[in-house]
Write a protein that holds these residues in place. Structure first.
Motif, PDB file in Angstrom:
ATOM      1  N   ALA A 220       0.744  -1.167   0.047  1.00 52.75           N
ATOM      2  CA  ALA A 220      -0.112  -0.113   0.051  1.00 52.75           C
ATOM      3  C   ALA A 220       0.927   1.147   0.151  1.00 52.75           C
ATOM      4  O   ALA A 220       0.629   2.298  -0.653  1.00 52.75           O
ATOM      5  CB  ALA A 220      -0.768   0.081   1.419  1.00 52.75           C
ATOM      6  N   SER A 221       2.019   1.111   0.783  1.00 53.30           N
ATOM      7  CA  SER A 221       2.932   2.456   0.949  1.00 53.30           C
ATOM      8  C   SER A 221       3.518   2.804  -0.415  1.00 53.30           C
ATOM      9  O   SER A 221       3.536   3.951  -1.008  1.00 53.30           O
ATOM     10  CB  SER A 221       3.891   2.441   1.776  1.00 53.30           C
ATOM     11  OG  SER A 221       4.846   3.325   1.887  1.00 53.30           O
ATOM     12  N   VAL A 222       3.784   1.611  -1.108  1.00 57.33           N
ATOM     13  CA  VAL A 222       4.421   1.802  -2.486  1.00 57.33           C
ATOM     14  C   VAL A 222       3.600   2.446  -3.524  1.00 57.33           C
ATOM     15  O   VAL A 222       3.897   3.323  -4.235  1.00 57.33           O
ATOM     16  CB  VAL A 222       5.239   0.419  -2.852  1.00 57.33           C
ATOM     17  CG1 VAL A 222       5.505   0.625  -4.627  1.00 57.33           C
ATOM     18  CG2 VAL A 222       6.311   0.098  -2.263  1.00 57.33           C
ATOM     19  N   ALA A 223       2.457   1.809  -3.547  1.00 53.31           N
ATOM     20  CA  ALA A 223       1.251   2.273  -4.388  1.00 53.31           C
ATOM     21  C   ALA A 223       0.920   3.630  -4.225  1.00 53.31           C
ATOM     22  O   ALA A 223       0.940   4.769  -4.984  1.00 53.31           O
ATOM     23  CB  ALA A 223       0.124   1.578  -4.098  1.00 53.31           C
ATOM     24  N   LEU A 224       1.068   4.189  -2.876  1.00 55.94           N
ATOM     25  CA  LEU A 224       0.823   5.644  -2.486  1.00 55.94           C
ATOM     26  C   LEU A 224       1.824   6.553  -2.996  1.00 55.94           C
ATOM     27  O   LEU A 224       1.377   7.562  -3.641  1.00 55.94           O
ATOM     28  CB  LEU A 224       0.336   5.789  -0.914  1.00 55.94           C
ATOM     29  CG  LEU A 224      -0.904   6.188  -0.494  1.00 55.94           C
ATOM     30  CD1 LEU A 224      -1.852   5.303  -0.929  1.00 55.94           C
ATOM     31  CD2 LEU A 224      -0.843   6.408   1.199  1.00 55.94           C
TER      32      LEU A 224
ATOM     33  N   HIS B 178      14.869  15.931  -4.216  1.00 56.21           N
ATOM     34  CA  HIS B 178      14.274  16.122  -2.965  1.00 56.21           C
ATOM     35  C   HIS B 178      12.867  15.211  -2.871  1.00 56.21           C
ATOM     36  O   HIS B 178      12.786  14.312  -2.033  1.00 56.21           O
ATOM     37  CB  HIS B 178      14.123  17.563  -2.416  1.00 56.21           C
ATOM     38  CG  HIS B 178      15.636  18.242  -2.072  1.00 56.21           C
ATOM     39  ND1 HIS B 178      15.547  19.569  -1.756  1.00 56.21           N
ATOM     40  CD2 HIS B 178      16.741  17.802  -2.297  1.00 56.21           C
ATOM     41  CE1 HIS B 178      16.707  19.783  -1.758  1.00 56.21           C
ATOM     42  NE2 HIS B 178      17.616  18.646  -1.886  1.00 56.21           N
ATOM     43  N   LEU B 179      11.990  15.397  -3.806  1.00 53.99           N
ATOM     44  CA  LEU B 179      10.972  14.567  -3.822  1.00 53.99           C
ATOM     45  C   LEU B 179      11.132  13.194  -4.189  1.00 53.99           C
ATOM     46  O   LEU B 179      10.452  12.352  -3.482  1.00 53.99           O
ATOM     47  CB  LEU B 179      10.059  15.306  -5.012  1.00 53.99           C
ATOM     48  CG  LEU B 179       9.344  16.698  -4.864  1.00 53.99           C
ATOM     49  CD1 LEU B 179       8.689  17.160  -5.983  1.00 53.99           C
ATOM     50  CD2 LEU B 179       8.431  16.653  -3.755  1.00 53.99           C
ATOM     51  N   ALA B 180      11.991  12.986  -4.876  1.00 48.38           N
ATOM     52  CA  ALA B 180      12.315  11.648  -5.349  1.00 48.38           C
ATOM     53  C   ALA B 180      12.892  10.738  -3.898  1.00 48.38           C
ATOM     54  O   ALA B 180      12.317   9.747  -3.862  1.00 48.38           O
ATOM     55  CB  ALA B 180      13.141  11.700  -6.554  1.00 48.38           C
ATOM     56  N   LEU B 181      13.528  11.622  -3.375  1.00 47.38           N
ATOM     57  CA  LEU B 181      14.202  11.036  -2.167  1.00 47.38           C
ATOM     58  C   LEU B 181      13.021  10.799  -1.179  1.00 47.38           C
ATOM     59  O   LEU B 181      13.037   9.596  -0.254  1.00 47.38           O
ATOM     60  CB  LEU B 181      15.109  11.676  -1.410  1.00 47.38           C
ATOM     61  CG  LEU B 181      15.911  11.170  -0.113  1.00 47.38           C
ATOM     62  CD1 LEU B 181      16.696   9.852  -0.573  1.00 47.38           C
ATOM     63  CD2 LEU B 181      16.808  12.384   0.282  1.00 47.38           C
ATOM     64  N   LEU B 182      12.167  11.646  -0.961  1.00 46.66           N
ATOM     65  CA  LEU B 182      11.073  11.538   0.048  1.00 46.66           C
ATOM     66  C   LEU B 182      10.097  10.354  -0.353  1.00 46.66           C
ATOM     67  O   LEU B 182       9.712   9.638   0.405  1.00 46.66           O
ATOM     68  CB  LEU B 182      10.300  12.952   0.138  1.00 46.66           C
ATOM     69  CG  LEU B 182      10.884  14.051   0.861  1.00 46.66           C
ATOM     70  CD1 LEU B 182      10.051  15.154   0.714  1.00 46.66           C
ATOM     71  CD2 LEU B 182      10.863  13.986   2.365  1.00 46.66           C
ATOM     72  N   HIS B 183       9.864  10.180  -1.413  1.00 50.73           N
ATOM     73  CA  HIS B 183       9.109   9.161  -2.052  1.00 50.73           C
ATOM     74  C   HIS B 183       9.778   7.700  -2.007  1.00 50.73           C
ATOM     75  O   HIS B 183       9.063   6.807  -1.455  1.00 50.73           O
ATOM     76  CB  HIS B 183       8.504   9.285  -3.332  1.00 50.73           C
ATOM     77  CG  HIS B 183       7.509  10.619  -3.421  1.00 50.73           C
ATOM     78  ND1 HIS B 183       7.587  11.872  -3.402  1.00 50.73           N
ATOM     79  CD2 HIS B 183       6.091  10.581  -3.417  1.00 50.73           C
ATOM     80  CE1 HIS B 183       6.621  12.570  -3.588  1.00 50.73           C
ATOM     81  NE2 HIS B 183       5.839  11.834  -3.449  1.00 50.73           N
ATOM     82  N   LEU B 184      11.106   7.846  -2.192  1.00 47.75           N
ATOM     83  CA  LEU B 184      12.041   6.695  -2.137  1.00 47.75           C
ATOM     84  C   LEU B 184      11.834   6.318  -0.566  1.00 47.75           C
ATOM     85  O   LEU B 184      11.914   4.889  -0.252  1.00 47.75           O
ATOM     86  CB  LEU B 184      13.293   6.979  -2.630  1.00 47.75           C
ATOM     87  CG  LEU B 184      14.129   5.585  -2.525  1.00 47.75           C
ATOM     88  CD1 LEU B 184      13.593   4.629  -3.685  1.00 47.75           C
ATOM     89  CD2 LEU B 184      15.556   5.806  -3.069  1.00 47.75           C
ATOM     90  N   LEU B 185      11.847   7.288   0.192  1.00 47.89           N
ATOM     91  CA  LEU B 185      11.685   6.805   1.860  1.00 47.89           C
ATOM     92  C   LEU B 185      10.465   6.459   2.306  1.00 47.89           C
ATOM     93  O   LEU B 185      10.246   6.291   3.478  1.00 47.89           O
ATOM     94  CB  LEU B 185      12.494   7.728   2.596  1.00 47.89           C
ATOM     95  CG  LEU B 185      13.944   8.234   2.435  1.00 47.89           C
ATOM     96  CD1 LEU B 185      14.357   9.319   2.943  1.00 47.89           C
ATOM     97  CD2 LEU B 185      14.796   6.959   2.809  1.00 47.89           C
ATOM     98  N   GLN B 186       9.423   6.615   1.391  1.00 50.08           N
ATOM     99  CA  GLN B 186       7.958   6.411   1.839  1.00 50.08           C
ATOM    100  C   GLN B 186       7.182   7.355   2.480  1.00 50.08           C
ATOM    101  O   GLN B 186       6.528   7.089   3.295  1.00 50.08           O
ATOM    102  CB  GLN B 186       7.781   4.822   2.338  1.00 50.08           C
ATOM    103  CG  GLN B 186       8.285   3.617   1.705  1.00 50.08           C
ATOM    104  CD  GLN B 186       7.741   3.556   0.500  1.00 50.08           C
ATOM    105  OE1 GLN B 186       6.646   3.226   0.223  1.00 50.08           O
ATOM    106  NE2 GLN B 186       8.592   3.522  -0.816  1.00 50.08           N
ATOM    107  N   LEU B 187       8.012   8.532   2.291  1.00 56.43           N
ATOM    108  CA  LEU B 187       7.513   9.954   3.023  1.00 56.43           C
ATOM    109  C   LEU B 187       6.635  10.782   2.234  1.00 56.43           C
ATOM    110  O   LEU B 187       6.353  11.831   2.695  1.00 56.43           O
ATOM    111  CB  LEU B 187       8.482  10.440   3.692  1.00 56.43           C
ATOM    112  CG  LEU B 187       9.347   9.852   4.722  1.00 56.43           C
ATOM    113  CD1 LEU B 187      10.762  10.642   5.233  1.00 56.43           C
ATOM    114  CD2 LEU B 187       8.495   9.325   5.867  1.00 56.43           C
ATOM    115  N   GLY B 188       6.301  10.388   0.993  1.00 54.98           N
ATOM    116  CA  GLY B 188       5.499  11.471   0.158  1.00 54.98           C
ATOM    117  C   GLY B 188       4.316  11.765   0.328  1.00 54.98           C
ATOM    118  O   GLY B 188       3.996  12.698   0.505  1.00 54.98           O
TER     119      GLY B 188
END
Length: 399
Positions: free
Chosen positions: A56-60, A84-94
């Protein structure tokens, strides 16, 4: 009495804070349950909990990243650098980044004596995406987690304290997502119907009362046939995916990312109704309801023939009739909502909160959330011509 503009802004800010806290509490409860399963040696259950969280986190993150990449920016609403956006989403923080951004914008608008139209519209723009992501998270993670916990309880015949916490937080998360999504759809109409608290409560209740029996019977089947529930889900999911494809959805910015949306909608349809296209909504909703009802009845028949396998047989003898009553009550409330409470006529524009229609060049320069406006057009079909949709040739985002 109608709310004052500042009271509306404060209400939206408080709701945003509570929604973020509900997400964090639900996440913490799931991680707590997974840790308890590991400590008690139930590694398979822990792995299933973490797998649902991870998928679910990856999909989000994918949804959030694709939307941010496709949205147009402006000096008044700049986006952070792509790295920065890519790093945030890679860390599941998007998703959390979006929640913080929405709260910051809401606080900025509330602290202004006379909020600018752009700031209010941009706050709406952000909150609409957050509401959509929260709904996706609800049916990709919270609802399956609730099903898994109920299946474990039915299979073991007892419930631990952390499982009750997980059940409570899941119900709170589902409830909040349904109410927030309904409210988000409403802000996409420039001529907003005057839906009060009662209409929102009825909308929430019929969704929850129809969802609860479905979750129970799927959990029951999972407890009885844990090796076959994946095949059951995959079979129905493929049917729903094909059905969504036939309706020609156009929600995502590209044809490849559209399949991510269709796969997510197919998962939602496995549990509940979700409208994705214009026209013949009543017919499609009826087909979906009859299909799920027949499937649920087949699952109950499977329990009736194999009930000796479960140690919680007496509990089910009371739960299943209660689920039937919930279904009938939810169906009655659903009919009542669409007969008397659903918007069905033209309304005067509301200039307090929400997004403004595209009526002038100045208004066209405000942020417009094409994604949620498109869903609002499907949800309120009789008001489809009044939904806030970008003009032909325009894209989603800040113009």
């Amino acid at each position: 009495m109608p709310w004052s503009p500042r009271a509306v802004l404060l209400r939206d800010l408080v709701l945003g804070i509570l929604g973020t806290l509900a997400f964090l509490i639900d996440l913490g409860a799931d991680l707590w349950a997974a840790s308890q399963y590991v400590l008690s040696g139930r590694y398979l259950w822990a792995a299933l909990v973490l797998a649902l969280l991870g998928l679910a986190s990856v999909a989000l993150q994918l949804f959030s990243w694709i939307w941010l990449r496709s949205d147009v920016s402006s000096p008044l609403a700049p986006k952070p650098p792509g790295r920065h956006l890519a790093l945030l989403h890679l860390l599941q923080l998007g998703y959390l980044y979006r929640c913080v951004q929405g709260l910051q914008q809401g606080l900025l608008v509330w602290r202004q004596e006379v909020p600018s139209e752009f700031d209010v519209a941009y706050a709406d723009f952000l909150s609409l995406d957050i509401s959509m992501l929260r709904l996706f998270e609800t049916f990709l993670e919270t609802t399956p987690q609730l099903t898994l916990v109920l299946a474990i309880i039915l299979q073991s015949g007892s419930a631990e304290y952390y499982q009750w916490v997980s059940i409570c937080t899941s119900f709170v998360g589902i409830s909040w997502a349904l109410l927030d999504y309904h409210r988000a759809l409403r802000t996409c109409l420039p001529a907003k119907p005057l839906l009060g608290v009662g209409a929102s409560v009825i909308y929430f209740l019929w969704n929850l009362l129809l969802l609860w029996p479905r979750v129970l019977v799927v959990a029951l089947f999972s407890a009885l046939f844990p090796r076959y529930v994946a095949l059951h889900f995959l079979g129905l999911w493929l049917v729903f995916l094909f059905w969504v494809w036939l309706q020609g959805t156009d929600f995502m910015p590209g044809p490849h990312s559209e399949w991510l949306y269709r796969a997510t909608v197919a998962t939602i349809l496995y549990f509940s109704w979700f409208n994705v296209a214009e026209g013949h909504t009543r017919g499609r909703a009826t087909i979906h309801l009859v299909f799920l009802l027949n499937d649920s009845l087949l699952l109950v028949v499977a329990w009736a023939t194999q009930s000796a396998w479960l140690p919680s047989g007496r509990l089910l003898q009371s739960l299943l009739p209660a689920a039937g009553i919930c279904f009938l009550l939810g169906l009655a409330l659903r009919l009542a909502y669409y007969c008397w409470l659903h918007p069905s006529r033209r309304w005067e524009p509301d200039q307090v909160d929400g997004t403004w229609g595209l009526r002038s060049l100045e208004e066209r320069q405000l942020p417009q959330n094409r994604r949620m406006a498109h869903l609002a057009k499907n949800f309120f079909p009789k008001l489809r011509n009044e939904a806030v949709l970008p003009w032909k040739g325009e894209v989603n985002g800040v113009l």
